[in-house]
Design an enzyme around this catalytic site. Structure first.
Site, short mmCIF file in Angstrom:
data_model
loop_
_atom_site.label_atom_id
_atom_site.label_comp_id
_atom_site.label_asym_id
_atom_site.label_seq_id
_atom_site.Cartn_x
_atom_site.Cartn_y
_atom_site.Cartn_z
N GLY A 183 0.46 -0.87 0.09
CA GLY A 183 -0.40 0.32 -0.08
C GLY A 183 1.25 1.22 -0.05
O GLY A 183 2.57 0.86 -0.08
N CYS A 184 0.22 2.49 0.15
CA CYS A 184 1.31 3.18 -0.40
C CYS A 184 0.42 4.60 0.29
O CYS A 184 -1.00 5.35 -0.24
CB CYS A 184 1.76 3.30 -2.23
SG CYS A 184 2.89 2.03 -2.72
N ALA A 185 1.43 6.39 -0.46
CA ALA A 185 1.09 7.27 -0.14
C ALA A 185 1.48 8.53 -1.92
O ALA A 185 3.00 7.57 -1.90
CB ALA A 185 0.98 8.71 1.07
N ARG A 198 0.95 6.48 6.34
CA ARG A 198 0.40 5.39 4.42
C ARG A 198 1.82 4.58 4.23
O ARG A 198 1.42 3.54 3.37
CB ARG A 198 -0.40 6.48 3.78
CG ARG A 198 -1.45 7.04 3.86
CD ARG A 198 -2.06 7.72 2.56
NE ARG A 198 -2.43 6.54 1.68
CZ ARG A 198 -3.63 6.61 1.44
NH1 ARG A 198 -4.84 7.20 1.84
NH2 ARG A 198 -3.84 5.42 0.66
N ASN A 245 0.55 3.38 -6.24
CA ASN A 245 -0.38 3.33 -5.25
C ASN A 245 -1.70 2.06 -5.61
O ASN A 245 -2.62 2.71 -6.14
CB ASN A 245 -0.64 4.48 -3.91
CG ASN A 245 -1.89 3.64 -2.86
OD1 ASN A 245 -1.87 2.83 -2.57
ND2 ASN A 245 -2.87 4.46 -2.62
#
Lengths: 364, 493
Positions: free
Chosen positions: A12-14, A41, A209
């Site tokens: 997952g990511c920003a 995040r 993301n």
């Protein structure tokens, strides 16, 4: 335990991006501030930045950022490069020691241009010549990894939280008209420098993301066309697909977005005839490159930036404008922190590409 | 004797079983008392299904030969039969090689958890449309920069399941009618097989694939143009390398007319096409067919999965064919020599995996489409075939089952009690074509629903993202070599 590149890791990511349409060059401070808001995040296992317009004095040369595990891999790579390119300048990329970033590889930067007679003999254009050389380094020189290889641009990435990565690379000292940033939350990896985002090929950079469910279909398709997916990450495969569609198939980025986040057949059916034929064609012709599953991406390219969501909008993505500046981010807060009074702020719809380009320049 | 017929006290002596049995295994002595002729029973289950009292039982005959580790009962019986007749053993339906693994059962599917969401097909669009055909190498634009539609003609399927080739002659006209009507309703295709196309089915041309096989039965210009696509049949999974033989007994009336074979004369399909002795000959036939049909229809080349299927498929892809259809080891037939059926060819799972991989290595996988068939039993088999690399699957045996077939594997006798693999008008009328079409539609719709459910679970909302998506699969009870050929990892790896 197998490291990333040998096994596929989901994450997952920003993401965040700033683009100045008037070409004004701003330092890396704003983008650092924006991505830092979304600290939660990421989990400290990857952060990075892409910047365009940062090497005006070398803008006609390919700028290579390379990670090396050892002096041996550096020497081997430099021999490889010297055989094929004129090396105009080379240096270590200056970094600031920070306790938050450790286990750094050797990080080098080269400004190069293809040797004219070899370029001519290869019957390739200089982009293809250079991209093949960098793919070859990644593929065959153990411990060497080309992080970016475009002109007047560069990628700065590491294992760590993005704001620490910014300090490490001293990105406040660079000025660019376009910045993207990424904070990473991989699910089960010790973290690997090359596995951080942005991912890039030539002038194209991608921060992403999501976790695409079409991964292996896309990977096996794009590998047919001379790309080799060494990292087994979504971002890598998305970058190669975009490079293939734009540079090798001659599609525009908008058309490419209609391939990877294609409208549903039911949506295509209600379009007027010309549009229906066009969209059906793109889906049928490039069906192997449809990307399913959640993603929000920012694509940096020479003179522009594209934001795109998957067609169901399974990941958050916000866009905003203030004067000549365009902002994109996973969260609105990350835009508000650097521009608290935008002229317009909105959430682009799933599959709807938002493309910003320098004033007076056509998009890719 | 394979089976034993029994009845219990609940029998009401209605003699329904006598009327239903087409093999003469149940008769009525002096019109009243039931007589069982066990040796004639094929275990087709017709009598069991129709007995109003539920009084009939068909069981394996319990009289066994002495157990032997090498020679089984069947082995010994076949020797006895051949010693008596001097003939080639005939069989029908798919291979019965007990020790040949069904790889579909050794692969498991993935699903989304936490890191990406699964998609509910009842709430979100879930796309199963497939386009089959050739793709050019590069997109082109006109002078004004608009993209030109340079795609050759494609078949458009609403669901990735189509009906396999089964010829008129091997099966009845009623079965053809049911298949054609169902294909039209489903937005998919049925395939005439090599026996021509009955004129009454011309209205279904948009959903019809016509076949050109080595016997060229029923092939004429109108036939080729009364179709959505033309299939050149080189071989089939049940009998690779072998031609066909429809006995004169079945060449009657309309079968004779449609096949363009005189009544009562055996219709023999040669083993090879006598104008195709090599790959360049195939290219010429593909081109001839395209010329006859004005380049408006895709051409399919169907081959059986044999040892070097990967280079064969590559050759076909380069022959100008638009679609390659590969029929695996377990593919069905109306009649084949038993030794051939059970011992020649390779399973479709391995064939599709190696063909898909080979075409990718040669960078031509996107140029052509690939259809997989031969033992597809249910929707998860279809999903697995697509994840291995097929664009779509086709089903023959499963479609016949929807129409009543219980796989007694006696098609070659021409006495099909379900009225499918026979030309006896008393038997063929047992199939109500409308009801049959409805059952086929139900079956394929049910599979499509299940395919959507499986895709949704994996977070995939369009079928093309499943094609060749090997990470959707993992192996169980497979060795390293099998995993390598299938291109998948072991479960838990």
């Amino acid at each position: 335990m197998r490291k990333e590149g040998e096994v596929r890791i989901s994450s997952g990511c920003a993401i965040s991006g700033i683009f100045c349409r008037d070409g004004k060059r701003i330092t890396g401070e704003a983008i650092k501030k924006s991505i830092a808001v979304m600290h939660n995040r990421s989990n400290g296992l990857g952060g990075g930045f892409a910047a365009y317009g940062i090497y005006p004095q070398y803008k006609d040369y390919f700028a290579l950022h390379i990670f090396y595990d050892s002096q041996t891999s550096r020497e081997e790579s430099e021999r490889f490069l010297a055989k094929r390119f004129d090396i105009i300048n080379l240096s270590k990329i200056p970094v600031r020691q920070t306790p938050m970033i450790s286990d750094a590889p050797l990080i080098w930067r080269y400004f190069i241009t293809p040797l004219p007679h070899l370029l001519q003999d290869s019957q390739l254009d200089e982009d293809e010549y250079t991209s093949r050389a960098t793919i070859m380094i990644n593929d065959s020189i153990d411990g060497a990894y080309v992080v970016s290889c475009g002109k007047d641009m560069g990628v700065f990435k590491a294992v760590g939280y993005p704001e620490d990565v910014a300090d490490f690379y001293r990105i406040e000292e660079y000025e660019g008209y376009s910045w993207t940033a990424h904070g990473r939350y991989p699910t089960n990896t010790p973290g690997w420098w090359a596995g951080s985002h942005p991912f890039s090929l030539l002038d194209l950079t991608v921060v992403h993301n999501g976790e695409i469910s079409s991964y292996d279909a896309n990977r096996r398709a794009v590998e047919m066309y001379g790309y080799s997916c060494n990292l087994l990450t979504d971002t890598e495969v998305i970058t190669y697909i975009l490079d293939y569609l734009t540079r090798k198939q001659g599609l525009t980025l908008k058309e490419s977005s209609e391939v990877i986040a294609a409208p549903f057949w039911t949506t295509i059916a209600i379009k007027d005839e010309e549009e229906r034929i066009r969209l059906s064609y793109l889906r049928k012709m490039f069906s192997s490159f449809l990307i399913t599953g959640p993603f929000s991406i920012l694509v940096g390219f020479r003179g522009g930036m594209m934001a795109l969501n998957d067609r169901l909008k399974l990941r958050s993505l916000v866009a905003a404008e203030k004067g000549n500046v365009v902002y994109f981010s996973s969260e609105e807060a990350a835009i508000r922190v650097i521009e608290d009074n935008p002229d317009r702020i909105w959430a682009p719809r799933g599959g709807e590409a938002v493309i910003a380009t320098l004033n007076g320049e056509a998009g890719l | 004797m394979r089976y034993r017929i029994r009845k219990d006290d609940s029998c009401i002596s209605c003699l329904r079983c006598v009327r239903e049995c087409s093999f003469g295994a149940i008769t009525a002595e002096s019109g009243k008392a039931l007589a069982f002729h066990h040796d004639k029973c094929t275990d087709c289950q017709r009598c069991v299904s129709f007995c109003p009292a539920g009084a009939i039982y068909i069981t394996e005959d319990e009289n066994r030969f002495r157990k032997n580790a090498v020679f089984s009962d069947d082995e010994i019986k076949e020797i006895l039969l051949q010693a008596e007749t001097g003939g080639v053993l005939l069989s029908s339906m798919g291979a019965s090689g007990k020790n040949v693994p069904i790889y579909f059962d050794k692969m498991l599917l993935n699903a989304s958890q936490v890191t990406n969401p699964s998609i509910d097909p009842l709430r979100e669009p879930m796309e199963t449309a497939v386009f089959l055909g050739r793709r050019p190498e590069k997109a082109e634009r006109d002078i004004s920069g608009r993209i030109i539609d340079n795609l050759p003609p494609h078949l458009e399927l609403r669901t990735p399941v189509m009906f396999s080739a089964m010829s008129y002659g091997a099966i009845s006209l009623n079965v053809h009618k049911a298949l054609a009507a169902a294909a039209e309703k489903l937005g998919t295709y049925w395939n005439t097989g090599e026996g021509g196309l009955h004129e009454s089915l011309y209205p279904y041309k948009k959903n019809t694939i016509v076949q050109v096989a080595s016997g060229r039965f029923g092939v004429h210009e109108t036939y080729l143009n009364t179709a959505a696509a033309i299939e050149i049949k080189i071989g089939q999974g049940a009998k690779p390398g072998i031609g066909g033989h429809l006995t004169g007994r079945k060449i009657i009336g309309d079968v004779s007319k449609t096949r363009m074979v005189p009544e009562g004369l055996d219709a023999i399909s040669p083993a090879p096409h006598h104008d195709i002795y090599s790959i360049e000959d195939l290219a010429q036939l593909v081109m001839s067919i395209k010329e006859v049909t004005g380049h408006r229809k895709p051409v399919i080349v169907k081959v059986a999965a044999v040892h070097n299927i990967a280079p064969i498929a590559s050759g076909i892809a380069r022959s100008g064919a638009d679609i390659i259809s590969i029929d695996g080891y377990r593919g069905g037939t109306g009649a084949a020599p038993k030794r051939i059926r059970d011992n020649v060819g390779i399973p479709i799972e391995l064939a599709i995996a190696s063909v898909d991989q080979r075409l990718r290595e040669e960078r031509i996988r996107d140029r052509v489409s690939v259809i997989a068939s031969g033992g597809i039993r249910n929707s998860s088999d279809a999903v697995k075939a697509i994840a291995l690399g097929a664009d779509a699957v086709s089903i023959g045996t499963a479609a016949l089952c929807a129409l009543g077939c219980h796989i007694c594997a006696s098609c070659h006798t021409g006495r099909c009690a379900w009225g499918l693999a026979t030309q006896d008008p008393e038997l063929t009328k047992r199939l109500d074509t409308e009801k049959g079409a409805e059952r086929l539609v139900n079956l394929v719709n049910a599979w499509t629903r299940e395919i959507k459910e499986i895709m949704g679970g994996m977070g995939i909302n369009s079928i093309e993202a499943l094609r060749g998506n090997r990470m959707a699969l993992c192996g169980i009870d497979l060795n390293a070599k099998e995993l390598e050929i299938l291109g998948i990892r072991y479960a838990g790896e």
